[in-house]
Design a protein around this motif. Structure first.
Motif, PDB file in Angstrom:
ATOM      1  N   PHE A 122     -11.038  -5.903 -21.014  1.00 12.18           N
ATOM      2  CA  PHE A 122     -10.961  -4.639 -21.734  1.00 12.18           C
ATOM      3  C   PHE A 122      -9.502  -4.180 -21.850  1.00 12.18           C
ATOM      4  N   PRO A 123      -8.668  -4.971 -22.549  1.00 12.33           N
ATOM      5  CA  PRO A 123      -7.237  -4.670 -22.610  1.00 12.33           C
ATOM      6  C   PRO A 123      -6.891  -3.446 -23.460  1.00 12.33           C
ATOM      7  N   TYR A 124      -7.823  -2.936 -24.233  1.00 13.57           N
ATOM      8  CA  TYR A 124      -7.529  -1.831 -25.145  1.00 13.57           C
ATOM      9  C   TYR A 124      -7.850  -0.468 -24.545  1.00 13.57           C
ATOM     10  N   TYR A 125      -8.077  -0.437 -23.235  1.00 11.88           N
ATOM     11  CA  TYR A 125      -8.415   0.812 -22.554  1.00 11.88           C
ATOM     12  C   TYR A 125      -7.387   1.136 -21.496  1.00 11.88           C
ATOM     13  N   LEU A 126      -7.234   2.405 -21.225  1.00 13.20           N
ATOM     14  CA  LEU A 126      -6.373   2.873 -20.147  1.00 13.20           C
ATOM     15  C   LEU A 126      -7.278   3.001 -18.928  1.00 13.20           C
ATOM     16  N   LEU A 127      -7.297   1.981 -18.092  1.00  8.90           N
ATOM     17  CA  LEU A 127      -8.244   1.925 -16.986  1.00  8.90           C
ATOM     18  C   LEU A 127      -7.644   2.489 -15.708  1.00  8.90           C
ATOM     19  N   ASP A 128      -8.365   3.443 -15.118  1.00  9.51           N
ATOM     20  CA  ASP A 128      -8.075   3.921 -13.772  1.00  9.51           C
ATOM     21  C   ASP A 128      -9.121   3.259 -12.890  1.00  9.51           C
ATOM     22  N   ILE A 129      -8.713   2.240 -12.146  1.00 11.50           N
ATOM     23  CA  ILE A 129      -9.649   1.475 -11.328  1.00 11.50           C
ATOM     24  C   ILE A 129      -9.378   1.792  -9.869  1.00 11.50           C
ATOM     25  N   ILE A 130     -10.418   2.276  -9.187  1.00 12.97           N
ATOM     26  CA  ILE A 130     -10.286   2.740  -7.801  1.00 12.97           C
ATOM     27  C   ILE A 130     -11.148   1.884  -6.887  1.00 12.97           C
ATOM     28  N   ASN A 131     -10.553   1.365  -5.833  1.00 11.40           N
ATOM     29  CA  ASN A 131     -11.278   0.602  -4.824  1.00 11.40           C
ATOM     30  C   ASN A 131     -11.769   1.554  -3.742  1.00 11.40           C
ATOM     31  N   ALA A 132     -13.094   1.743  -3.666  1.00 11.24           N
ATOM     32  CA  ALA A 132     -13.691   2.555  -2.610  1.00 11.24           C
ATOM     33  C   ALA A 132     -14.577   1.683  -1.732  1.00 11.24           C
ATOM     34  N   GLY A 133     -14.215   0.414  -1.604  1.00 17.58           N
ATOM     35  CA  GLY A 133     -14.907  -0.480  -0.678  1.00 17.58           C
ATOM     36  C   GLY A 133     -14.285  -0.326   0.698  1.00 17.58           C
ATOM     37  N   ALA A 134     -15.130  -0.337   1.726  1.00 19.12           N
ATOM     38  CA  ALA A 134     -14.631  -0.153   3.089  1.00 19.12           C
ATOM     39  C   ALA A 134     -15.368  -1.086   4.038  1.00 19.12           C
ATOM     40  N   GLY A 135     -14.608  -1.940   4.701  1.00 15.34           N
ATOM     41  CA  GLY A 135     -15.189  -2.885   5.642  1.00 15.34           C
ATOM     42  C   GLY A 135     -15.913  -2.204   6.782  1.00 15.34           C
ATOM     43  N   GLY A 136     -17.028  -2.803   7.203  1.00 16.51           N
ATOM     44  CA  GLY A 136     -17.786  -2.300   8.335  1.00 16.51           C
ATOM     45  C   GLY A 136     -18.742  -1.179   8.015  1.00 16.51           C
ATOM     46  N   ASN A 137     -18.789  -0.733   6.779  1.00 19.43           N
ATOM     47  CA  ASN A 137     -19.678   0.375   6.420  1.00 19.43           C
ATOM     48  C   ASN A 137     -21.137  -0.039   6.443  1.00 19.43           C
ATOM     49  N   LYS A 138     -21.958   0.870   6.916  1.00 18.66           N
ATOM     50  CA  LYS A 138     -23.413   0.761   6.880  1.00 18.66           C
ATOM     51  C   LYS A 138     -23.907   1.807   5.891  1.00 18.66           C
ATOM     52  N   ILE A 139     -25.205   1.827   5.634  1.00 16.66           N
ATOM     53  CA  ILE A 139     -25.771   2.795   4.699  1.00 16.66           C
ATOM     54  C   ILE A 139     -25.369   4.224   5.072  1.00 16.66           C
ATOM     55  N   ALA A 140     -25.435   4.559   6.344  1.00 16.91           N
ATOM     56  CA  ALA A 140     -25.074   5.920   6.777  1.00 16.91           C
ATOM     57  C   ALA A 140     -23.624   6.239   6.430  1.00 16.91           C
ATOM     58  N   ASN A 141     -22.727   5.257   6.571  1.00 18.97           N
ATOM     59  CA  ASN A 141     -21.317   5.473   6.223  1.00 18.97           C
ATOM     60  C   ASN A 141     -21.146   5.688   4.730  1.00 18.97           C
ATOM     61  N   LEU A 142     -21.868   4.891   3.931  1.00 17.44           N
ATOM     62  CA  LEU A 142     -21.796   5.030   2.477  1.00 17.44           C
ATOM     63  C   LEU A 142     -22.295   6.411   2.047  1.00 17.44           C
ATOM     64  N   LEU A 143     -23.417   6.825   2.625  1.00 22.03           N
ATOM     65  CA  LEU A 143     -23.948   8.153   2.294  1.00 22.03           C
ATOM     66  C   LEU A 143     -22.981   9.262   2.699  1.00 22.03           C
ATOM     67  N   ALA A 144     -22.330   9.087   3.836  1.00 29.80           N
ATOM     68  CA  ALA A 144     -21.413  10.114   4.330  1.00 29.80           C
ATOM     69  C   ALA A 144     -20.184  10.267   3.435  1.00 29.80           C
ATOM     70  N   ARG A 145     -19.783   9.211   2.745  1.00 29.57           N
ATOM     71  CA  ARG A 145     -18.555   9.291   1.968  1.00 29.57           C
ATOM     72  C   ARG A 145     -18.743   9.231   0.457  1.00 29.57           C
ATOM     73  N   VAL A 146     -19.988   9.142  -0.030  1.00 33.90           N
ATOM     74  CA  VAL A 146     -20.208   9.001  -1.466  1.00 33.90           C
ATOM     75  C   VAL A 146     -19.681  10.202  -2.252  1.00 33.90           C
ATOM     76  N   HIS A 147     -19.804  11.405  -1.724  1.00 39.17           N
ATOM     77  CA  HIS A 147     -19.304  12.567  -2.464  1.00 39.17           C
ATOM     78  C   HIS A 147     -17.775  12.548  -2.535  1.00 39.17           C
ATOM     79  N   LYS A 148     -17.137  12.326  -1.390  1.00 39.55           N
ATOM     80  CA  LYS A 148     -15.670  12.325  -1.345  1.00 39.55           C
ATOM     81  C   LYS A 148     -15.069  11.173  -2.155  1.00 39.55           C
TER      82      LYS A 148
END
Length: 108
Positions: free
Chosen positions: A55-81
């Protein structure tokens, strides 16, 4: 292999998605990659470059919100932030099945 489902119009370089929505070329698009270490590693080694090259014709803001060691509870705790508060256009979520090691009743 990574497959992205969209058609790029050669006339005006707009992207047309299967549901009929169109993103005009030169639009700013915010994409968040959310998940555990699998998303973090995939992001760093493949996803970012693959999306930018397709998609070279777009101004992409790509954010990595992957975090090692996360479990479902961790994902739920940080999904809003890490996701909701950033008002993304697109969210890609991916995690390993081991994140479901917490009983469902503990997550409510």
């Amino acid at each position: 292999a990574i497959s992205l489902t969209a058609n790029i119009s050669t006339e005006n370089r707009n992207v047309v998605y299967p549901m009929g929505s169109v993103i005009p070329a030169q639009s700013r698009v915010k994409i968040i990659f959310f998940g555990d270490s699998l998303m973090d590693v995939a992001f760093r080694f493949a996803l970012r470059e693959k999306i930018q090259s397709q998609f070279p014709y777009y101004l992409l803001d790509i954010i990595n919100a992957g975090a090692g060691g996360n479990k479902i509870a961790n994902l739920l705790a940080r999904v809003h932030k890490d996701v909701v508060s950033k008002n993304p256009d697109i969210v890609l979520m991916y995690w390993d099945s081991d994140v479901s090691d917490q009983p469902v009743e503990d997550l409510e």
